[in-house]
Design a protein around this motif. Structure first.
Motif, PDB file in Angstrom:
ATOM      1  N   ASP A   1       6.192   4.177   7.019  1.00 43.07           N
ATOM      2  CA  ASP A   1       4.731   4.229   6.977  1.00 43.07           C
ATOM      3  C   ASP A   1       4.133   2.831   7.062  1.00 43.07           C
ATOM      4  N   ALA A   2       4.779   1.869   6.413  1.00 42.49           N
ATOM      5  CA  ALA A   2       4.292   0.486   6.467  1.00 42.49           C
ATOM      6  C   ALA A   2       4.334  -0.046   7.896  1.00 42.49           C
TER       7      ALA A   2
ATOM      8  N   ARG B   1      -2.412   7.296   6.307  1.00 44.64           N
ATOM      9  CA  ARG B   1      -1.069   7.813   6.577  1.00 44.64           C
ATOM     10  C   ARG B   1      -0.510   8.528   5.342  1.00 44.64           C
ATOM     11  N   LEU B   2      -0.695   7.933   4.183  1.00 46.23           N
ATOM     12  CA  LEU B   2      -0.223   8.567   2.949  1.00 46.23           C
ATOM     13  C   LEU B   2      -0.939   9.893   2.710  1.00 46.23           C
ATOM     14  N   ARG B   3      -2.224   9.934   2.996  1.00 45.76           N
ATOM     15  CA  ARG B   3      -2.973  11.183   2.839  1.00 45.76           C
ATOM     16  C   ARG B   3      -2.460  12.244   3.817  1.00 45.76           C
TER      17      ARG B   3
ATOM     18  N   LEU C   1       0.138  10.584  -1.132  1.00 42.22           N
ATOM     19  CA  LEU C   1      -0.817   9.838  -1.957  1.00 42.22           C
ATOM     20  C   LEU C   1      -0.885  10.543  -3.299  1.00 42.22           C
ATOM     21  N   ASN C   2      -0.630   9.795  -4.379  1.00 43.26           N
ATOM     22  CA  ASN C   2      -0.597  10.445  -5.698  1.00 43.26           C
ATOM     23  C   ASN C   2      -2.018  10.793  -6.161  1.00 43.26           C
ATOM     24  N   PRO C   3      -2.168  11.640  -7.170  1.00 44.26           N
ATOM     25  CA  PRO C   3      -3.484  12.092  -7.600  1.00 44.26           C
ATOM     26  C   PRO C   3      -4.425  10.984  -8.032  1.00 44.26           C
TER      27      PRO C   3
ATOM     28  N   THR D   1       0.823  -1.210   0.000  1.00 47.65           N
ATOM     29  CA  THR D   1       0.000   0.000   0.000  1.00 47.65           C
ATOM     30  C   THR D   1       0.854   1.256   0.000  1.00 47.65           C
ATOM     31  N   THR D   2       1.988   1.195   0.661  1.00 49.41           N
ATOM     32  CA  THR D   2       2.875   2.353   0.706  1.00 49.41           C
ATOM     33  C   THR D   2       4.297   1.911   0.389  1.00 49.41           C
TER      34      THR D   2
END
Length: 107
Positions: A53-54, A94-96, A101-103, A47-48
């Protein structure tokens, strides 16, 4: 007529361990952690792309599932899918939070 599928392999044992963990059995928690750590880690890494982050997603995913045990334990409880969903959801959160987090919405 709706046919029920057989429980996922290990889900009966996992349910028993989750019941014990919910009641404070640390050994049961440890057994569940060891049994599901690798697959949860792979989910977090998939996911990341960031190992930090993982790791956070892995720890938080386990914590969220164990925190929810009193509410989610019933006859249809299956541990692994709940854990993986929790890990993935937290990894995306977490990515957000970190703006990574990419587009397209993918890690």
């Amino acid at each position: 007529m709706h046919e029920r599928t057989a429980p996922a392999r290990g889900s009966v044992a996992d349910r028993k361990l989750a019941l014990r963990a919910r009641d404070g059995d640390r050994l049961a928690f440890g057994v569940l952690y060891l049994a599901h750590h690798e697959v949860a880690w792979r989910m977090a890494c998939a996911t990341t792309a960031f190992s930090a982050d993982a790791e956070i997603a892995l720890v938080e995913g386990f914590a969220r599932v164990f925190g929810a045990l009193p509410e989610v334990l019933d006859e249809e409880f299956v541990f692994r899918p709940l854990l993986l969903a929790s890990v993935r959801t937290f990894a995306v959160e977490r990515l957000r939070q970190t703006g990574r987090l990419n587009p397209a919405g993918l890690a």
